[in-house]
Motif scaffolding. Sequence first.
Motif, PDB file in Angstrom:
ATOM      1  N   THR A 246      17.592   4.587   1.273  1.00 21.97           N
ATOM      2  CA  THR A 246      19.211   4.907   1.231  1.00 21.97           C
ATOM      3  C   THR A 246      19.512   5.187   0.154  1.00 21.97           C
ATOM      4  O   THR A 246      20.114   5.440  -0.368  1.00 21.97           O
ATOM      5  N   GLU A 247      18.452   4.600  -1.145  1.00 22.81           N
ATOM      6  CA  GLU A 247      18.863   4.998  -2.154  1.00 22.81           C
ATOM      7  C   GLU A 247      17.115   5.296  -3.215  1.00 22.81           C
ATOM      8  O   GLU A 247      16.820   4.686  -3.723  1.00 22.81           O
ATOM      9  N   PRO A 248      16.967   6.689  -2.969  1.00 19.17           N
ATOM     10  CA  PRO A 248      15.268   6.669  -3.281  1.00 19.17           C
ATOM     11  C   PRO A 248      15.338   7.555  -4.868  1.00 19.17           C
ATOM     12  O   PRO A 248      14.282   7.006  -5.383  1.00 19.17           O
ATOM     13  N   LYS A 249      16.500   7.742  -5.306  1.00 20.33           N
ATOM     14  CA  LYS A 249      16.528   8.343  -6.245  1.00 20.33           C
ATOM     15  C   LYS A 249      16.339   6.436  -7.461  1.00 20.33           C
ATOM     16  O   LYS A 249      15.254   6.881  -8.089  1.00 20.33           O
ATOM     17  N   ARG A 250      17.303   5.622  -6.769  1.00 21.71           N
ATOM     18  CA  ARG A 250      17.247   4.630  -8.278  1.00 21.71           C
ATOM     19  C   ARG A 250      15.655   4.379  -8.006  1.00 21.71           C
ATOM     20  O   ARG A 250      15.537   2.854  -8.877  1.00 21.71           O
ATOM     21  N   LEU A 251      15.225   3.798  -6.933  1.00 20.85           N
ATOM     22  CA  LEU A 251      14.745   2.521  -6.091  1.00 20.85           C
ATOM     23  C   LEU A 251      12.988   3.132  -6.402  1.00 20.85           C
ATOM     24  O   LEU A 251      12.626   2.312  -5.514  1.00 20.85           O
ATOM     25  N   LEU A 252      12.994   4.791  -6.127  1.00 21.28           N
ATOM     26  CA  LEU A 252      11.698   5.383  -6.019  1.00 21.28           C
ATOM     27  C   LEU A 252      10.550   4.334  -6.530  1.00 21.28           C
ATOM     28  O   LEU A 252       9.307   3.728  -6.629  1.00 21.28           O
ATOM     29  N   GLY A 253      10.966   4.081  -8.546  1.00 23.22           N
ATOM     30  CA  GLY A 253      10.202   3.667  -9.394  1.00 23.22           C
ATOM     31  C   GLY A 253       9.622   2.143  -9.139  1.00 23.22           C
ATOM     32  O   GLY A 253       8.718   1.801  -9.128  1.00 23.22           O
ATOM     33  N   ARG A 254      10.721   1.554  -7.976  1.00 17.19           N
ATOM     34  CA  ARG A 254      10.783  -0.745  -7.967  1.00 17.19           C
ATOM     35  C   ARG A 254       9.919  -0.065  -7.139  1.00 17.19           C
ATOM     36  O   ARG A 254       8.899  -1.051  -7.352  1.00 17.19           O
ATOM     37  N   TYR A 255      10.070   0.288  -5.825  1.00 18.66           N
ATOM     38  CA  TYR A 255       8.932   0.503  -5.169  1.00 18.66           C
ATOM     39  C   TYR A 255       7.761   1.257  -4.836  1.00 18.66           C
ATOM     40  O   TYR A 255       6.296   0.493  -4.958  1.00 18.66           O
ATOM     41  N   VAL A 256       7.639   3.004  -5.064  1.00 19.78           N
ATOM     42  CA  VAL A 256       6.283   3.143  -4.882  1.00 19.78           C
ATOM     43  C   VAL A 256       5.231   2.775  -5.705  1.00 19.78           C
ATOM     44  O   VAL A 256       3.932   2.468  -5.884  1.00 19.78           O
ATOM     45  N   VAL A 257       6.196   2.793  -7.275  1.00 18.50           N
ATOM     46  CA  VAL A 257       4.984   2.575  -8.706  1.00 18.50           C
ATOM     47  C   VAL A 257       4.771   1.054  -8.809  1.00 18.50           C
ATOM     48  O   VAL A 257       3.698  -0.199  -9.207  1.00 18.50           O
ATOM     49  N   GLY A 258       6.032  -0.007  -8.497  1.00 19.94           N
ATOM     50  CA  GLY A 258       6.379  -1.434  -9.205  1.00 19.94           C
ATOM     51  C   GLY A 258       5.719  -2.524  -8.028  1.00 19.94           C
ATOM     52  O   GLY A 258       4.411  -3.130  -8.588  1.00 19.94           O
ATOM     53  N   ASN A 259       5.334  -1.967  -6.629  1.00 18.48           N
ATOM     54  CA  ASN A 259       5.223  -3.207  -5.634  1.00 18.48           C
ATOM     55  C   ASN A 259       3.273  -2.715  -5.699  1.00 18.48           C
ATOM     56  O   ASN A 259       2.478  -3.879  -5.783  1.00 18.48           O
ATOM     57  N   PRO A 260       2.321  -1.631  -5.946  1.00 21.94           N
ATOM     58  CA  PRO A 260       1.078  -1.404  -5.672  1.00 21.94           C
ATOM     59  C   PRO A 260       0.694  -1.911  -7.601  1.00 21.94           C
ATOM     60  O   PRO A 260      -0.442  -2.679  -7.854  1.00 21.94           O
ATOM     61  N   TRP A 261       1.513  -2.172  -8.168  1.00 21.14           N
ATOM     62  CA  TRP A 261       1.800  -2.469 -10.017  1.00 21.14           C
ATOM     63  C   TRP A 261       1.133  -3.730  -9.671  1.00 21.14           C
ATOM     64  O   TRP A 261      -0.018  -4.718 -10.965  1.00 21.14           O
ATOM     65  N   PHE A 262       2.286  -4.589  -8.967  1.00 22.22           N
ATOM     66  CA  PHE A 262       2.670  -6.622  -9.030  1.00 22.22           C
ATOM     67  C   PHE A 262       1.415  -7.098  -8.024  1.00 22.22           C
ATOM     68  O   PHE A 262       0.329  -7.247  -8.712  1.00 22.22           O
ATOM     69  N   LEU A 263       1.004  -6.097  -7.386  1.00 24.19           N
ATOM     70  CA  LEU A 263      -0.384  -6.774  -6.476  1.00 24.19           C
ATOM     71  C   LEU A 263      -1.569  -6.782  -7.041  1.00 24.19           C
ATOM     72  O   LEU A 263      -2.585  -6.828  -7.253  1.00 24.19           O
TER      73      LEU A 263
END
Length: 296
Positions: A246-263
């Motif tokens: 629903t919000e790819p531009k705002r959330l791309l970095g948060r999820y695609v980069v952020g999730n693997p980084w956290f894990l």
Amino acid sequence: MTSSSSGSFPNSFCGSSDAHPALQPYPAVVNIEGISVTGFPNPQSLFKRIAQDTKAPGQTLVHYLNIHVANAAWMNPALKRCLQTSDLVYCDGAGIVVGAKWLGQTLPTRLTAADWFPDMLSALAEEHCSVYLLGGEPGVPEAAMSKLNQMVPHHSVIEAHHGFILKDPQLENAVIARINACQPDILIVGFGTPLQEQWIAQNRHRLKVSTIYAIGAVMDFMSGKVSRCPRWMGDAGLEWLYRLGTEPKRLLGRYVVGNPWFLSRILLQAALQKIMHRSPSGITTQKPASPVNLNP
């Protein structure tokens, strides 16, 4: 400012004339990167915990942890201190549940406030705990209250105000004065991370409330400004995928980069635990039942 239409809820401190009930002990607490995260089996147990802590002496701070907040705290020492000194941090994300599992521990489930916000306000009303809502853009609190009045007529909210006050000291002071005049038991703050955590740390001493609860963008969801994912996606831990769509531009970095980084950091924490040849540092058996008042 937006007031509740119920009109019957008292603007008084909850349980002020009654003896405080015995507080239930905390369940096990999982250490996620130095932040103690309490696992609750269902939303109702969290509601009860908040009500009990609100009735106890002192001021209680309530926060949540999901991957976005964990990543922000990793990069922001001040935010991490806010979470580390909070009286209660609960699990608000499937990624935190996965992280705990990788550390050899268990968090029962994710508790996302947008799923049960009206139910919580109804439960707090039954516990005679009044609430002030602070957050969202101008107009959002009014829309949220309109829906809330339809869904839960006997809720616990006595008033609400938008959260666009941080760049206007005069308005900020006026809102704090209004909150204190209303005498709510619980102040719910929804500015988003890290603004809400930092604002609470800076202003808690000015707020005459028993509990301050950082809750995120719940009023945006409640008002309909932001859509919620289907329940099955949330239960499957896929809310991030829906929000990314629903919000790819705002959330791309948060999820695609952020999730693997956290894990990847959790894997490192787990590896260090094994190397140190000791019982997992990811678990503490119990936390004191009474809330701790840690002044910044």
